[in-house]
Scaffold this motif. Sequence first.
Motif, short mmCIF file in Angstrom:
data_model
loop_
_atom_site.label_atom_id
_atom_site.label_comp_id
_atom_site.label_asym_id
_atom_site.label_seq_id
_atom_site.Cartn_x
_atom_site.Cartn_y
_atom_site.Cartn_z
N VAL A 12 25.05 7.43 -3.43
CA VAL A 12 24.06 8.30 -2.79
C VAL A 12 24.01 9.65 -3.49
O VAL A 12 22.93 10.16 -3.81
CB VAL A 12 24.38 8.48 -1.28
CG1 VAL A 12 23.58 9.62 -0.67
CG2 VAL A 12 24.14 7.18 -0.53
N LEU A 13 25.17 10.22 -3.74
CA LEU A 13 25.22 11.52 -4.40
C LEU A 13 24.57 11.47 -5.79
O LEU A 13 23.77 12.34 -6.14
CB LEU A 13 26.67 12.00 -4.50
CG LEU A 13 26.87 13.37 -5.15
CD1 LEU A 13 26.16 14.46 -4.35
CD2 LEU A 13 28.35 13.68 -5.26
N LEU A 14 24.90 10.44 -6.55
CA LEU A 14 24.30 10.31 -7.89
C LEU A 14 22.79 10.12 -7.80
O LEU A 14 22.03 10.65 -8.62
CB LEU A 14 24.93 9.15 -8.66
CG LEU A 14 26.38 9.34 -9.09
CD1 LEU A 14 26.88 8.12 -9.85
CD2 LEU A 14 26.55 10.59 -9.94
N ASP A 15 22.32 9.38 -6.79
CA ASP A 15 20.88 9.16 -6.62
C ASP A 15 20.16 10.46 -6.28
O ASP A 15 19.09 10.74 -6.83
CB ASP A 15 20.62 8.12 -5.54
CG ASP A 15 19.15 7.83 -5.38
OD1 ASP A 15 18.52 7.40 -6.37
OD2 ASP A 15 18.61 8.06 -4.28
N LEU A 67 20.46 7.50 3.39
CA LEU A 67 21.12 8.74 2.99
C LEU A 67 20.50 9.34 1.74
O LEU A 67 20.40 10.58 1.61
CB LEU A 67 22.62 8.51 2.79
CG LEU A 67 23.41 8.18 4.05
CD1 LEU A 67 24.88 7.93 3.70
CD2 LEU A 67 23.28 9.28 5.09
N SER A 68 20.07 8.49 0.81
CA SER A 68 19.43 9.00 -0.41
C SER A 68 18.10 9.67 -0.10
O SER A 68 17.80 10.75 -0.64
CB SER A 68 19.23 7.87 -1.41
OG SER A 68 20.47 7.41 -1.90
N ILE A 69 17.31 9.05 0.76
CA ILE A 69 16.02 9.63 1.12
C ILE A 69 16.21 10.95 1.87
O ILE A 69 15.58 11.96 1.55
CB ILE A 69 15.19 8.64 1.96
CG1 ILE A 69 14.75 7.46 1.10
CG2 ILE A 69 13.97 9.33 2.57
CD1 ILE A 69 14.21 6.28 1.89
N THR A 70 17.12 10.94 2.83
CA THR A 70 17.38 12.15 3.60
C THR A 70 17.96 13.25 2.71
O THR A 70 17.52 14.41 2.77
CB THR A 70 18.33 11.85 4.77
OG1 THR A 70 17.77 10.79 5.56
CG2 THR A 70 18.55 13.07 5.63
N VAL A 94 13.86 7.71 12.55
CA VAL A 94 13.76 6.27 12.83
C VAL A 94 14.55 5.49 11.79
O VAL A 94 15.27 4.54 12.12
CB VAL A 94 12.29 5.82 12.87
CG1 VAL A 94 12.16 4.30 12.88
CG2 VAL A 94 11.58 6.43 14.06
N LEU A 95 14.45 5.89 10.54
CA LEU A 95 15.18 5.22 9.46
C LEU A 95 16.69 5.31 9.70
O LEU A 95 17.40 4.30 9.62
CB LEU A 95 14.81 5.86 8.12
CG LEU A 95 15.47 5.32 6.87
CD1 LEU A 95 15.08 3.87 6.64
CD2 LEU A 95 15.09 6.17 5.68
N ILE A 96 17.17 6.48 10.03
CA ILE A 96 18.61 6.66 10.27
C ILE A 96 19.05 5.86 11.50
O ILE A 96 20.09 5.20 11.48
CB ILE A 96 18.94 8.16 10.40
CG1 ILE A 96 18.76 8.84 9.05
CG2 ILE A 96 20.35 8.36 10.94
CD1 ILE A 96 18.76 10.34 9.09
N LEU A 97 18.24 5.88 12.55
CA LEU A 97 18.57 5.09 13.74
C LEU A 97 18.64 3.61 13.42
O LEU A 97 19.55 2.91 13.86
CB LEU A 97 17.55 5.35 14.86
CG LEU A 97 17.77 4.55 16.14
CD1 LEU A 97 19.13 4.89 16.77
CD2 LEU A 97 16.64 4.81 17.12
N SER A 98 17.70 3.13 12.62
CA SER A 98 17.72 1.70 12.25
C SER A 98 18.97 1.34 11.45
O SER A 98 19.55 0.27 11.63
CB SER A 98 16.45 1.32 11.50
OG SER A 98 16.41 1.93 10.24
#
Length: 107
Positions: A12-15, A67-70, A94-98
């Motif tokens: 995630v961090l690298l992305d 996490l990457s999008i957020t 919604v994405l995080i909840l899913s």
Amino acid sequence: MNVYLGYVFGSVLLDIIANVFLELSNGFKRRGWGLLAVLFIMGAFALLALAVKGIDLFVAYAIWGALSITGTAVATRILFGHRLNAVSWFGLAVLILSILLMNAASG
């Protein structure tokens, strides 16, 4: 935290860094930043590949994506002043909840 989840978080961090470099590349007009973006995204997928050795692919990829999008939204807000509207913030929630629901269901 197990090592496989650590791989996901590293990925995630690298992305996020790759996406910042991509923005700095200005559509690859600044090739150095573009090359860094490609190298960092390759590293991100390499770590994600290691993660799926111990985590189901759909769970690892879902966590990574959310996490990457957020993280990219937050980073580009801080660094470049990009803004999300209310609908976009709702979509992130919604994405995080899913992702949380999928993670809970996978046991």
